[in-house]
Design a protein around this motif. Structure first.
Motif, PDB file in Angstrom:
ATOM      1  N   CYS A 104       1.000  -1.134  -0.262  1.00 18.68           N
ATOM      2  CA  CYS A 104      -0.032   0.131   0.118  1.00 18.68           C
ATOM      3  C   CYS A 104       0.613   1.060   0.003  1.00 18.68           C
ATOM      4  N   PHE A 105       0.963   2.291  -0.870  1.00 25.70           N
ATOM      5  CA  PHE A 105       1.214   3.656  -0.874  1.00 25.70           C
ATOM      6  C   PHE A 105       0.633   4.151  -0.668  1.00 25.70           C
ATOM      7  N   VAL A 106       1.416   5.425  -0.199  1.00 20.05           N
ATOM      8  CA  VAL A 106       0.690   7.117  -0.186  1.00 20.05           C
ATOM      9  C   VAL A 106       1.216   8.068  -1.197  1.00 20.05           C
ATOM     10  N   ASP A 107       0.805   8.485  -1.757  1.00 14.21           N
ATOM     11  CA  ASP A 107       2.145   9.483  -2.181  1.00 14.21           C
ATOM     12  C   ASP A 107       2.005  10.773  -1.495  1.00 14.21           C
ATOM     13  N   ARG A 108       2.559  12.363  -2.194  1.00 12.84           N
ATOM     14  CA  ARG A 108       2.246  13.614  -1.445  1.00 12.84           C
ATOM     15  C   ARG A 108       0.688  14.002  -1.104  1.00 12.84           C
ATOM     16  N   CYS A 109      -0.104  13.625  -2.148  1.00  9.90           N
ATOM     17  CA  CYS A 109      -1.182  14.511  -2.031  1.00  9.90           C
ATOM     18  C   CYS A 109      -1.836  13.770  -0.854  1.00  9.90           C
ATOM     19  N   GLY A 110      -1.465  12.855  -0.648  1.00  8.07           N
ATOM     20  CA  GLY A 110      -2.227  11.256   0.043  1.00  8.07           C
ATOM     21  C   GLY A 110      -3.250  10.428  -0.249  1.00  8.07           C
ATOM     22  N   LYS A 111      -2.637  10.184  -1.322  1.00  8.10           N
ATOM     23  CA  LYS A 111      -4.419   9.505  -2.597  1.00  8.10           C
ATOM     24  C   LYS A 111      -2.914   7.924  -2.283  1.00  8.10           C
ATOM     25  N   GLU A 112      -4.263   6.760  -1.529  1.00  3.01           N
ATOM     26  CA  GLU A 112      -3.654   6.015  -1.401  1.00  3.01           C
ATOM     27  C   GLU A 112      -3.870   5.013  -2.781  1.00  3.01           C
ATOM     28  N   THR A 113      -2.501   4.123  -2.873  1.00  2.55           N
ATOM     29  CA  THR A 113      -3.332   3.287  -3.950  1.00  2.55           C
ATOM     30  C   THR A 113      -2.299   1.698  -3.818  1.00  2.55           C
ATOM     31  N   LEU A 114      -2.977   0.148  -3.990  1.00  2.00           N
ATOM     32  CA  LEU A 114      -2.748  -0.790  -3.553  1.00  2.00           C
ATOM     33  C   LEU A 114      -1.918  -0.924  -5.599  1.00  2.00           C
ATOM     34  N   GLU A 115      -0.894  -1.693  -5.050  1.00  3.70           N
ATOM     35  CA  GLU A 115       0.244  -2.853  -5.714  1.00  3.70           C
ATOM     36  C   GLU A 115      -0.036  -3.809  -5.838  1.00  3.70           C
ATOM     37  N   THR A 116      -0.422  -4.509  -7.032  1.00  7.71           N
ATOM     38  CA  THR A 116      -0.473  -6.101  -6.209  1.00  7.71           C
ATOM     39  C   THR A 116       0.025  -6.780  -7.619  1.00  7.71           C
ATOM     40  N   THR A 117       0.353  -8.361  -7.400  1.00 10.25           N
ATOM     41  CA  THR A 117       0.133  -9.630  -8.183  1.00 10.25           C
ATOM     42  C   THR A 117      -0.303 -10.687  -7.827  1.00 10.25           C
ATOM     43  N   TRP A 118      -0.663 -11.523  -8.271  1.00 10.24           N
ATOM     44  CA  TRP A 118      -1.657 -12.281  -7.692  1.00 10.24           C
ATOM     45  C   TRP A 118      -1.422 -13.385  -8.433  1.00 10.24           C
ATOM     46  N   LEU A 119      -2.225 -14.530  -7.888  1.00 14.29           N
ATOM     47  CA  LEU A 119      -2.257 -16.013  -8.670  1.00 14.29           C
ATOM     48  C   LEU A 119      -3.346 -16.746  -8.636  1.00 14.29           C
ATOM     49  N   LEU A 120      -4.341 -17.142  -9.479  1.00 14.44           N
ATOM     50  CA  LEU A 120      -5.218 -18.009  -9.488  1.00 14.44           C
ATOM     51  C   LEU A 120      -4.417 -19.374  -9.515  1.00 14.44           C
ATOM     52  N   TRP A 121      -5.395 -20.401  -8.872  1.00 17.03           N
ATOM     53  CA  TRP A 121      -4.954 -21.686  -9.474  1.00 17.03           C
ATOM     54  C   TRP A 121      -6.785 -22.246  -9.182  1.00 17.03           C
ATOM     55  N   GLU A 122      -6.790 -23.172 -10.462  1.00 17.15           N
ATOM     56  CA  GLU A 122      -8.456 -23.210 -10.706  1.00 17.15           C
ATOM     57  C   GLU A 122      -8.082 -24.913 -10.679  1.00 17.15           C
ATOM     58  N   GLU A 123      -9.438 -25.417 -10.204  1.00 14.30           N
ATOM     59  CA  GLU A 123      -9.147 -27.246  -9.798  1.00 14.30           C
ATOM     60  C   GLU A 123      -9.246 -28.153 -10.846  1.00 14.30           C
ATOM     61  N   VAL A 124      -8.349 -28.833 -10.975  1.00 19.53           N
ATOM     62  CA  VAL A 124      -8.297 -29.778 -11.966  1.00 19.53           C
ATOM     63  C   VAL A 124      -7.839 -31.101 -11.873  1.00 19.53           C
ATOM     64  N   PRO A 125      -8.546 -31.719 -12.531  1.00 24.02           N
ATOM     65  CA  PRO A 125      -8.580 -33.455 -12.285  1.00 24.02           C
ATOM     66  C   PRO A 125      -7.639 -34.301 -11.799  1.00 24.02           C
TER      67      PRO A 125
END
Length: 134
Positions: A104-125
């Motif tokens: 989570c980042f806050v810039d000089r103007c107070g704006k909050e931003t979330l920078e993320t990465t993700w991983l999805l795992w789907e069920e397989v047989p």
């Protein structure tokens, strides 16, 4: 070998820009990303645990997209003004789970931003099919 392509996801606080500088990033609230997905993070407790709801606007699934629960943890080591966090979404409309990590980042103007990465795992047989689970 399973290849995972990181996805850069930027979420902005949907409550509007603050007119004053924010000292610490606050995950609690409503967040919306650039693709229109949104999540609500409820209160973060004193140990950094939190829960909420995630509603994706992007899904390749035949079932109707539904709001899904999330649980996570915010890193609370002092003094952390722009903390790291992680959370997992248990999709209620599919047999998959998604994990997000970021900061989570806050810039000089107070704006909050979330920078993320993700991983999805789907069920397989079967175990042989795990190459196509992500």
């Amino acid at each position: 070998m399973v290849q995972v392509a990181p996805f850069f996801l930027v979420l902005s606080l949907a409550l509007g820009a603050h007119s004053f500088s924010v000292e610490k990033c606050n995950l609690t609230g409503n967040w919306t990303n650039d693709l229109g997905s949104n999540m609500t993070i409820l209160a973060v407790d004193e140990k950094g645990n939190f829960a909420g709801l995630y509603n994706t606007s992007v899904a390749d699934h035949p079932n109707k997209i539904q709001q899904s629960p999330l649980v996570g943890f915010l890193h609370l080591t002092n003094p952390i003004d722009q903390p790291t966090f992680g959370f997992t979404v248990n999709w209620t409309f599919s047999d998959s789970t998604m994990a997000f990590v970021g900061q989570c980042f806050v810039d000089r103007c107070g704006k909050e931003t979330l920078e993320t990465t993700w991983l999805l795992w789907e069920e397989v047989p079967s175990h042989r099919d795990t190459w196509k689970a992500t």
